[in-house]
Design a protein around this motif. Structure first.
Motif, PDB file in Angstrom:
ATOM      1  N   GLY A  27       7.351  47.400 -92.266  1.00 53.28           N
ATOM      2  CA  GLY A  27       6.569  48.599 -92.505  1.00 53.28           C
ATOM      3  C   GLY A  27       5.637  48.435 -93.689  1.00 53.28           C
ATOM      4  O   GLY A  27       4.883  47.457 -93.779  1.00 53.28           O
ATOM      5  N   ASP A  28       5.694  49.369 -94.608  1.00 56.00           N
ATOM      6  CA  ASP A  28       4.805  49.343 -95.765  1.00 56.00           C
ATOM      7  C   ASP A  28       5.432  48.697 -97.003  1.00 56.00           C
ATOM      8  O   ASP A  28       4.807  48.654 -98.068  1.00 56.00           O
ATOM      9  N   SER A  29       6.648  48.187 -96.899  1.00 54.68           N
ATOM     10  CA  SER A  29       7.342  47.664 -98.067  1.00 54.68           C
ATOM     11  C   SER A  29       7.922  46.277 -97.815  1.00 54.68           C
ATOM     12  O   SER A  29       8.114  45.861 -96.674  1.00 54.68           O
ATOM     13  N   ALA A  30       8.197  45.584 -98.912  1.00 54.41           N
ATOM     14  CA  ALA A  30       8.768  44.244 -98.827  1.00 54.41           C
ATOM     15  C   ALA A  30       9.634  43.984-100.049  1.00 54.41           C
ATOM     16  O   ALA A  30       9.372  44.505-101.145  1.00 54.41           O
ATOM     17  N   ILE A  31      10.669  43.207 -99.854  1.00 54.78           N
ATOM     18  CA  ILE A  31      11.462  42.700-100.972  1.00 54.78           C
ATOM     19  C   ILE A  31      11.287  41.189-100.991  1.00 54.78           C
ATOM     20  O   ILE A  31      11.036  40.568 -99.948  1.00 54.78           O
ATOM     21  N   PHE A  32      11.404  40.589-102.167  1.00 58.74           N
ATOM     22  CA  PHE A  32      11.108  39.162-102.266  1.00 58.74           C
ATOM     23  C   PHE A  32      11.913  38.495-103.368  1.00 58.74           C
ATOM     24  O   PHE A  32      12.413  39.137-104.300  1.00 58.74           O
ATOM     25  N   PHE A  33      12.020  37.165-103.218  1.00 53.53           N
ATOM     26  CA  PHE A  33      12.725  36.310-104.183  1.00 53.53           C
ATOM     27  C   PHE A  33      11.952  35.008-104.329  1.00 53.53           C
ATOM     28  O   PHE A  33      11.382  34.495-103.355  1.00 53.53           O
ATOM     29  N   GLY A  34      11.914  34.471-105.529  1.00 57.16           N
ATOM     30  CA  GLY A  34      11.266  33.186-105.750  1.00 57.16           C
ATOM     31  C   GLY A  34      11.988  32.355-106.783  1.00 57.16           C
ATOM     32  O   GLY A  34      12.623  32.892-107.702  1.00 57.16           O
ATOM     33  N   PHE A  35      11.931  31.055-106.615  1.00 60.60           N
ATOM     34  CA  PHE A  35      12.509  30.112-107.582  1.00 60.60           C
ATOM     35  C   PHE A  35      11.473  29.037-107.866  1.00 60.60           C
ATOM     36  O   PHE A  35      10.842  28.501-106.949  1.00 60.60           O
ATOM     37  N   GLY A  36      11.279  28.710-109.153  1.00 57.09           N
ATOM     38  CA  GLY A  36      10.300  27.684-109.478  1.00 57.09           C
ATOM     39  C   GLY A  36      10.439  27.157-110.888  1.00 57.09           C
ATOM     40  O   GLY A  36      11.293  27.607-111.670  1.00 57.09           O
ATOM     41  N   VAL A  37       9.598  26.182-111.204  1.00 59.07           N
ATOM     42  CA  VAL A  37       9.530  25.586-112.541  1.00 59.07           C
ATOM     43  C   VAL A  37       8.359  26.241-113.258  1.00 59.07           C
ATOM     44  O   VAL A  37       7.200  25.967-112.953  1.00 59.07           O
ATOM     45  N   PHE A  38       8.640  27.109-114.221  1.00 63.21           N
ATOM     46  CA  PHE A  38       7.598  27.903-114.872  1.00 63.21           C
ATOM     47  C   PHE A  38       7.113  27.304-116.185  1.00 63.21           C
ATOM     48  O   PHE A  38       6.090  27.727-116.721  1.00 63.21           O
ATOM     49  N   GLY A  39       7.827  26.350-116.726  1.00 59.69           N
ATOM     50  CA  GLY A  39       7.401  25.746-117.975  1.00 59.69           C
ATOM     51  C   GLY A  39       8.163  24.458-118.230  1.00 59.69           C
ATOM     52  O   GLY A  39       9.145  24.150-117.558  1.00 59.69           O
ATOM     53  N   GLY A  40       7.698  23.704-119.207  1.00 59.08           N
ATOM     54  CA  GLY A  40       8.394  22.488-119.595  1.00 59.08           C
ATOM     55  C   GLY A  40       7.645  21.230-119.223  1.00 59.08           C
ATOM     56  O   GLY A  40       6.749  21.235-118.384  1.00 59.08           O
ATOM     57  N   GLY A  41       8.023  20.144-119.861  1.00 52.35           N
ATOM     58  CA  GLY A  41       7.371  18.866-119.613  1.00 52.35           C
ATOM     59  C   GLY A  41       8.153  17.942-118.712  1.00 52.35           C
ATOM     60  O   GLY A  41       7.723  16.829-118.441  1.00 52.35           O
ATOM     61  N   GLY A  42       9.335  18.394-118.237  1.00 49.16           N
ATOM     62  CA  GLY A  42      10.150  17.532-117.394  1.00 49.16           C
ATOM     63  C   GLY A  42      10.728  16.372-118.176  1.00 49.16           C
ATOM     64  O   GLY A  42      10.989  16.463-119.374  1.00 49.16           O
ATOM     65  N   LEU A  62      11.833   7.181-127.396  1.00 45.54           N
ATOM     66  CA  LEU A  62      12.074   8.610-127.335  1.00 45.54           C
ATOM     67  C   LEU A  62      12.254   9.028-125.885  1.00 45.54           C
ATOM     68  O   LEU A  62      11.498   8.627-125.004  1.00 45.54           O
ATOM     69  N   ASP A  63      13.257   9.838-125.646  1.00 46.93           N
ATOM     70  CA  ASP A  63      13.523  10.367-124.311  1.00 46.93           C
ATOM     71  C   ASP A  63      13.687  11.873-124.446  1.00 46.93           C
ATOM     72  O   ASP A  63      14.599  12.346-125.128  1.00 46.93           O
ATOM     73  N   VAL A  64      12.806  12.621-123.794  1.00 49.45           N
ATOM     74  CA  VAL A  64      12.828  14.075-123.905  1.00 49.45           C
ATOM     75  C   VAL A  64      12.911  14.709-122.524  1.00 49.45           C
ATOM     76  O   VAL A  64      12.273  14.241-121.573  1.00 49.45           O
ATOM     77  N   TYR A  65      13.700  15.756-122.419  1.00 46.00           N
ATOM     78  CA  TYR A  65      13.768  16.552-121.202  1.00 46.00           C
ATOM     79  C   TYR A  65      13.541  18.003-121.594  1.00 46.00           C
ATOM     80  O   TYR A  65      14.232  18.541-122.464  1.00 46.00           O
ATOM     81  N   SER A  66      12.549  18.629-120.975  1.00 44.43           N
ATOM     82  CA  SER A  66      12.232  20.013-121.281  1.00 44.43           C
ATOM     83  C   SER A  66      11.815  20.724-120.004  1.00 44.43           C
ATOM     84  O   SER A  66      10.834  20.334-119.364  1.00 44.43           O
ATOM     85  N   VAL A  67      12.552  21.759-119.621  1.00 48.17           N
ATOM     86  CA  VAL A  67      12.211  22.476-118.387  1.00 48.17           C
ATOM     87  C   VAL A  67      12.662  23.934-118.499  1.00 48.17           C
ATOM     88  O   VAL A  67      13.682  24.238-119.130  1.00 48.17           O
ATOM     89  N   GLN A  68      11.845  24.821-117.926  1.00 47.89           N
ATOM     90  CA  GLN A  68      12.190  26.237-117.870  1.00 47.89           C
ATOM     91  C   GLN A  68      12.151  26.669-116.405  1.00 47.89           C
ATOM     92  O   GLN A  68      11.078  26.775-115.812  1.00 47.89           O
ATOM     93  N   LEU A  69      13.318  26.880-115.842  1.00 46.89           N
ATOM     94  CA  LEU A  69      13.455  27.315-114.455  1.00 46.89           C
ATOM     95  C   LEU A  69      13.561  28.830-114.410  1.00 46.89           C
ATOM     96  O   LEU A  69      14.101  29.453-115.332  1.00 46.89           O
ATOM     97  N   GLY A  70      13.062  29.418-113.323  1.00 51.86           N
ATOM     98  CA  GLY A  70      13.108  30.869-113.240  1.00 51.86           C
ATOM     99  C   GLY A  70      13.281  31.380-111.829  1.00 51.86           C
ATOM    100  O   GLY A  70      12.978  30.677-110.857  1.00 51.86           O
ATOM    101  N   GLU A  71      13.790  32.621-111.732  1.00 56.08           N
ATOM    102  CA  GLU A  71      13.930  33.314-110.460  1.00 56.08           C
ATOM    103  C   GLU A  71      13.204  34.654-110.549  1.00 56.08           C
ATOM    104  O   GLU A  71      13.272  35.338-111.577  1.00 56.08           O
ATOM    105  N   ILE A  72      12.542  35.005-109.472  1.00 56.09           N
ATOM    106  CA  ILE A  72      11.810  36.267-109.384  1.00 56.09           C
ATOM    107  C   ILE A  72      12.461  37.125-108.308  1.00 56.09           C
ATOM    108  O   ILE A  72      12.699  36.664-107.194  1.00 56.09           O
ATOM    109  N   ILE A  73      12.746  38.375-108.625  1.00 57.25           N
ATOM    110  CA  ILE A  73      13.286  39.327-107.661  1.00 57.25           C
ATOM    111  C   ILE A  73      12.485  40.619-107.796  1.00 57.25           C
ATOM    112  O   ILE A  73      12.348  41.161-108.903  1.00 57.25           O
ATOM    113  N   GLY A  74      11.941  41.120-106.674  1.00 55.14           N
ATOM    114  CA  GLY A  74      11.132  42.313-106.782  1.00 55.14           C
ATOM    115  C   GLY A  74      10.866  43.019-105.476  1.00 55.14           C
ATOM    116  O   GLY A  74      11.370  42.623-104.418  1.00 55.14           O
TER     117      GLY A  74
END
Length: 429
Positions: A112-127, A168-180
């Protein structure tokens, strides 16, 4: 000696923060690589990332999309100052580790006129980043202290040895979930709201054979830290005509406080590397305003432009070592792109994006350089059946070298990045 190690890691840690904080990621799925102008997307589940207001304009049904990206990169920072020739640190320091896991997933249910949603992704960081010879910053820090201590002294020789031979060995990541949820207020106007949950991880290890002499026999020092937070997203999509799309989306600032939870190395040395009395540091993701305009030029040709503006100045970025704050300017990206439907099964896309950065001549990410860029993307979407669609894309990012100063010494930052991405969308009903 201990202050030298602290200085070296402090410079590096600040850089790793910038890669995972101010430098928000926009390449969140394969659709972005084939056309970086995504802010009016309202047909595919990738709208969860780029245009939540447009989700309620999608066709009814359930959508499930998943994908991955391969990132071919070469990051470099070069130090060239005659004073340090004798110490062997005037050279280019490089990382070219392949990033083979850069996942995303979205789920949308529209009725109809509405939807619910979810998302997962890498939003920041250098890996994952590996500098087998260290960086200009760490080499300079150890070399400078070696010269102050006297190259003929035992301490000076030890410091010079670390300057010449460390990794030097660096790991940096910001994972996120979106619900709306997204809903139409009128036939041509929709509003959406979502929560974005973020969890970040950072770790760093500095290794050198010479380090074992003061580190209880171990040649490595380092730390791990984690942080969690939640932010909000608001979106609006307006269709003044059937052929035109206008969108706006705002992502609130996501304030993340990282807490240390494990260390490598002897405690007496670690204590000098991580001197933040709070045992934590802030690494916010700045607020972002996304604007989009799209038009159906021909029956099979859709063109759009997108603007992303980052409010970096309002984000708090702290040094993991002493809690001092780093100040960056605001930045923006502008993209143009088009999608052409060749037939009912095959769609091809292409686009171009230009981005500025919020860095300064003495404030940048030497580990994962943040530079002005020009990106070119192309790819296609192929409907295998009415229920399954495949996406493949390529993107090349041209970055512009930047002069940078480390403790008043001149250096040069550069990088090259190419991406290969793929995704699959399944619509069971």
């Amino acid at each position: 000696m201990k202050k030298t190690i602290a200085l070296a890691v402090s410079v590096l840690a600040a850089a790793a923060l910038f890669a995972g904080g101010v430098d928000n990621k926009t390449n969140l799925n394969a659709g972005y690589e084939r056309n970086p102008s995504r802010n009016t997307e309202c047909k595919r589940p990738e709208a969860v990332f780029y245009n939540i207001g447009g989700i309620s304009f999608m066709e009814d049904g359930l959508y499930v999309e998943a994908g991955d990206q391969l990132v071919f990169k070469k990051y470099a920072n070069k130090l060239d100052f005659p004073l340090f020739n004798s110490l062997g640190i005037n050279k280019s320091y490089e990382d070219n580790r392949l990033v083979y896991l850069y996942p995303n997933a979205e789920v949308v249910y529209k009725k109809g006129d509405s939807a619910i949603f979810f998302g997962f992704g890498v939003f920041g960081g250098g890996g994952n980043l590996e500098y087998n010879d260290g960086t200009a910053a760490t080499s300079l820090a150890f070399a400078g202290k070696a010269m102050n201590a006297g190259l003929g002294s035992l301490e000076g020789k030890l410091l010079a040895g670390i300057a010449k031979n460390h990794s030097l060995d660096v790991y940096s990541v910001q994972l996120g979930e979106i619900i709306g949820v997204s809903t139409k207020m009128m036939d041509n106007l929709s509003l959406a709201v979502a929560a974005r949950f973020m969890h970040g991880t950072q770790s760093i290890e500095l290794s050198s054979p010479a380090l074992a002499m003061i580190n209880g026999g171990s040649d490595t020092v380092g730390y791990k830290a984690d942080g969690y937070s939640v932010g909000a997203m608001f979106g609006v999509h307006y269709k003044p005509t059937e052929l035109m799309d206008i969108s706006a989306q705002y992502q609130s600032i996501t304030r993340i406080n990282y807490e240390y939870h494990s260390f490598k190395g002897q405690y007496s040395v670690i204590k000098q590397i991580i001197t933040n009395e709070k045992d934590s540091f802030a690494n916010d993701l700045p607020a972002v305003l996304n604007l989009g305009f799209g038009y159906q030029i021909l029956e099979d040709l859709y063109a759009s432009t997108s603007i992303n503006y980052y409010f970096n100045r309002f984000a708090t970025i702290e040094s993991p070592m002493d809690g001092s704050k780093y100040k960056y300017g605001n930045s923006f990206e502008i993209a143009f792109g088009a999608d052409y439907q060749i037939n009912k099964s095959l769609l091809v896309s292409a686009g171009i994006s230009y981005g500025t950065n919020g860095t300064k001549p003495d404030v940048n990410n030497i580990f994962s350089p943040v530079l002005d860029s020009l990106a070119f993307g192309t790819g296609c979407e192929y409907k295998v059946t009415e229920k399954v669609a495949l996406t493949g894309s390529l993107m090349y990012c041209k970055y512009f070298d930047q002069d940078y100063k480390i403790s008043s010494y001149p250096a040069t930052l550069s990088k090259n990045v190419a991406l290969v991405a793929f995704g699959v969308t399944y619509k069971p009903f």
